[in-house]
Design a protein around this motif. Structure first.
Motif, short mmCIF file in Angstrom:
data_model
loop_
_atom_site.label_atom_id
_atom_site.label_comp_id
_atom_site.label_asym_id
_atom_site.label_seq_id
_atom_site.Cartn_x
_atom_site.Cartn_y
_atom_site.Cartn_z
N THR A 1 -9.30 11.37 14.08
CA THR A 1 -10.08 11.04 12.89
C THR A 1 -9.32 11.48 11.65
O THR A 1 -8.30 12.17 11.72
CB THR A 1 -11.48 11.71 12.93
N PHE A 2 -9.86 11.10 10.51
CA PHE A 2 -9.22 11.39 9.23
C PHE A 2 -9.39 12.87 8.85
O PHE A 2 -10.42 13.48 9.14
CB PHE A 2 -9.82 10.50 8.13
N ASN B 1 -13.85 9.99 2.40
CA ASN B 1 -13.61 8.88 1.47
C ASN B 1 -13.50 9.34 0.02
O ASN B 1 -12.92 8.64 -0.81
CB ASN B 1 -14.74 7.84 1.57
N THR C 1 -11.13 5.71 13.09
CA THR C 1 -10.03 6.63 13.39
C THR C 1 -8.81 6.19 12.59
O THR C 1 -8.72 5.05 12.14
CB THR C 1 -9.68 6.63 14.89
N ARG C 2 -7.88 7.09 12.42
CA ARG C 2 -6.69 6.75 11.64
C ARG C 2 -5.57 6.27 12.54
O ARG C 2 -5.53 6.61 13.73
CB ARG C 2 -6.27 7.92 10.78
N GLN C 3 -4.69 5.51 11.98
CA GLN C 3 -3.55 5.00 12.73
C GLN C 3 -2.55 6.14 12.94
O GLN C 3 -2.26 6.89 12.01
CB GLN C 3 -2.90 3.86 11.97
#
Length: 172
Positions: A114-115, A119, A167-169
Motif C-alpha cells: 500500500t501507499f 491522498n 496498492t502502489r506499483q
C-alpha cells in the motif's frame, strides 16, 4: 549392686518412675542430640556457576524460506524479515519491507504494497505488504494505527490478490 532378681526403679526430677532401660534410652537420646548439635556441619551453598554437565537450552533455529511449503509454514520467516525492518526503522515505508522480502528470497513480482502517504500527503496510519505464495497470501502490516507489527497467512481474495483496495506499483 542389686541382685539380678531385683528390679531397679529410678525416678526423674518430676517424680516419674523409669527403669534401667528407660534411663539408658534417655541417656542415649540426650547424647545423640548433643552430638548432632555439636557435629552438624553447615550445608554448602550451591555453586552459582553452572557445571559442564548441566543441560543447556538449545536455541531455536532461525526460520528459513521453505519454497515447497504453504504460506503458513513460511510465516515465521516472513515475520523474521519484517520485524528486522521494524527493528532497524520503526517508521519504515513500504519499499523497505519489499526490499527486505526480496533480499530474503521472495519473488518481487508476487508482492503488493500500500501507499506510504495518503491522498493529502500525510503519512499513512499503517502500511500493508503482501506476498502471493504458492496460491496463498503472506500479509504484514505496520504503522502507528496497528499497535505494532501484525501478520497473517491467508487465502487469496477472489480477485487473485492479497490486499483489498488500492496498492502502489512496485517499480524499483
Amino acid at each position: 549392686m542389686p541382685a539380678a532378681s531385683e528390679r531397679v526403679v529410678q525416678r526423674d526430677r518430676g517424680g516419674h518412675r523409669f527403669g534401667r532401660t528407660g534411663a539408658a534410652l534417655l541417656l542415649g537420646l540426650a547424647l545423640s542430640v548433643s552430638l548432632v548439635a555439636c557435629t552438624a556441619a553447615p550445608v554448602p551453598a550451591p555453586d552459582p556457576t553452572p557445571s559442564a554437565a548441566a543441560p543447556t537450552a538449545t536455541p531455536e533455529p532461525a526460520p528459513v524460506l521453505l519454497p515447497d511449503q504453504d504460506a503458513r509454514a513460511n510465516l515465521p520467516y516472513f515475520d523474521s524479515l519484517a520485524t528486522a525492518v521494524v527493528a532497524a526503522d520503526d517508521a519504515a515505508g513500504g519499499r523497505a519491507f519489499v526490499d527486505a522480502l526480496v533480499a530474503g528470497g521472495f519473488d518481487k513480482a508476487q508482492m503488493e504494497v500500500t501507499f506510504d502517504k495518503t491522498n493529502v500527503d500525510l503519512a499513512a496510519d499503517s502500511i500493508q505488504f503482501a506476498v502471493r505464495f504458492n496460491g496463498e497470501c503472506l500479509i504484514g502490516q505496520h504503522g502507528p494505527a496497528t499497535g505494532g507489527y501484525q501478520s497473517t497467512a491467508t487465502s487469496l481474495l477472489a480477485s487473485g490478490t492479497c490486499l483489498a483496495g488500492a496498492t502502489r506499483q512496485i517499480d524499483w
